[in-house]
Design an enzyme around this catalytic site. Sequence first.
Site, mmCIF file in Angstrom:
data_model
loop_
_atom_site.group_PDB
_atom_site.id
_atom_site.type_symbol
_atom_site.label_atom_id
_atom_site.label_comp_id
_atom_site.label_asym_id
_atom_site.label_seq_id
_atom_site.Cartn_x
_atom_site.Cartn_y
_atom_site.Cartn_z
ATOM 1 N N SER A 35 0.666 -0.792 -0.349
ATOM 2 C CA SER A 35 0.343 -0.454 -0.118
ATOM 3 C C SER A 35 0.856 1.008 -0.011
ATOM 4 C CB SER A 35 -0.877 -0.022 1.148
ATOM 5 O OG SER A 35 -1.784 0.939 0.807
ATOM 6 N N ASP A 93 -9.075 -3.844 -6.657
ATOM 7 C CA ASP A 93 -8.632 -3.213 -5.278
ATOM 8 C C ASP A 93 -9.073 -1.037 -5.112
ATOM 9 O OD1 ASP A 93 -7.301 -2.988 -3.183
ATOM 10 O OD2 ASP A 93 -5.441 -3.252 -3.490
ATOM 11 N N HIS A 110 -7.260 -6.195 -0.627
ATOM 12 C CA HIS A 110 -6.054 -5.441 -0.557
ATOM 13 C C HIS A 110 -4.439 -6.005 0.040
ATOM 14 C CE1 HIS A 110 -3.907 -1.183 -0.725
ATOM 15 N NE2 HIS A 110 -3.962 -1.193 0.722
#
Length: 561
Positions: free
Chosen positions: A242, A465, A494
């Site tokens: 991320s 995502d 994710h």
Amino acid sequence: MRAAVLYSAAGSLLLTTLAAAPAPAVPHAPARTGVPGASAAAEARGSAEAAARARRTGVAFGACPADLPAPSGMRCGTVSVPLDYAHPSGRRIELTVSRMPATGKDPRNSKRRVPRQGALVYNPGGPGASGMAFPMIGVVPQWKRIAAAYDLIGYAPRGVERSAPLSCEDPARFFKAPTQAPVHPTEAYKRERITRAKAYARGCAERSGSGLRFFNSLNNARDLDVLRAALGEDRLTFMGASYGTYLGAVYGTLFPSHLRRMVLDSAVDPDPAQVWYRDNLAQSAAFEGRWADFREWAARHDDVYGLGNTAEKVQAAYDTAARRLAAEAAGGKVGPGQLQNTFLMAGYYDDFWPSRAAALSAYLKGDAKPLIGLAVPSPGMAAEAENGSAVYTAVECNDAPWPTDWKVWDRDNTRLARVAPFETWDNAWTNLPCAYWPAPRQQPLDVRTGPGELPAVLILAAERDAAAPYAGALEMNRRLSGSVLVTERDAGTHGIAGGPNACVNAHLDAYLLEGRLPARRAACGPRTEPLPDGPAGRGSAQSPRDALKGKGERTAASGRS
């Protein structure tokens, strides 16, 4: 950008000291950082000086903090970094670090010893997440081959937990409940949120002091290079998830010769024009599609949950629950805001789907206990959640210019909420303090590497995502020359590394263990869809991530990571 944090052993998701290793080279000091040339050059020199000092000092590993449930063999220590890299001999802060040594044991052949390949450093994202628990992942079957070859290294970035912690408000006031979550807010509600955003920004300055401006992605990348040197590594093997993918890309742009291998899992869009205001708008739009995925799944299992046999009927059931909670909070703590945050997590991880659908179904039938169990924040997590929120806000606000005119925010989010109402305004309120931020902003680094400048990078992305929309992975792939993108098709969880998809894991293992990448972009089929609870399925009543709340996993208090 707004993202959920996961570093549990159930999640998807090194240390040879070289006695005569050379001091690190001075990193790039490109004018594209957006800071004045003289300042950039001073920071580059300071970074090299701090790394050389860290190599001499190393990391004195010892017992881990009592609140970190460290298994046998896991050790913790600290690394000193400058608060301001332009003044490396000035104030320093300590970053906490954790390590699990490479096992050397081949999980497929107990008689075979595996050569050690060094340190694998992990950042779980956020910004604001701690990776201190990452080394525990080595016990998970999908990670055992990697744990055999690498020392697994976690750390808390600057501002996080014990690493010079930031704070923006009294943690005792952080979990406000119950709260509202209007998808089309009134003008009065907007004025209330503007007032709160301004107060939050002031609180960050008052509680965190004059050093607030030094908590940014450029310094996070410089800290990473100091950590590399302290671990005795000439070149870093790094894995980021991320926001951690943006950190990795910034690191690779500043220190290309210091990288050995890099995995970017659930890559965010590093385009300077997107960081971070437009990235967050794109994220809100993507969550609408992921919310639709959940509703369609629940509709297919109407025989179990009774929420309706179409996505529209499931939406109507959710809206009914939100109206009821607005009139009377469940358990006095669960209002529409807590409901929205609970279902937001279903947008991050599809293994949340059964527990959320079951809780919504039970609530509508008169039993609020399952929803209360999922949605009521744990008071014991307040300080950790407040700290994560403060770091998230500081890094994103410091990293880039944000609109300072409320009319821009109002226009953009009003337009978006017409087609993507689920998450748009909640995301806007999360980031609105950046409109009133008291510290200087910088221009984002133009993340970009040329042919041969950077070792080949493995980028992983799920096609649906929402937290890191797929367009960001494509942009990251374009900007890092020689990188290869592996896509999990028709999936939206994710963070896909080391999860249930054997195809994704095969690419991860081949790269980290052998340095092999596909010749071009590769695709893997989707992971198995979650099974429902109840007689028509055999899913668990509680997601593994829910079960780990308060047991080493940071959960998103307001959707931040």
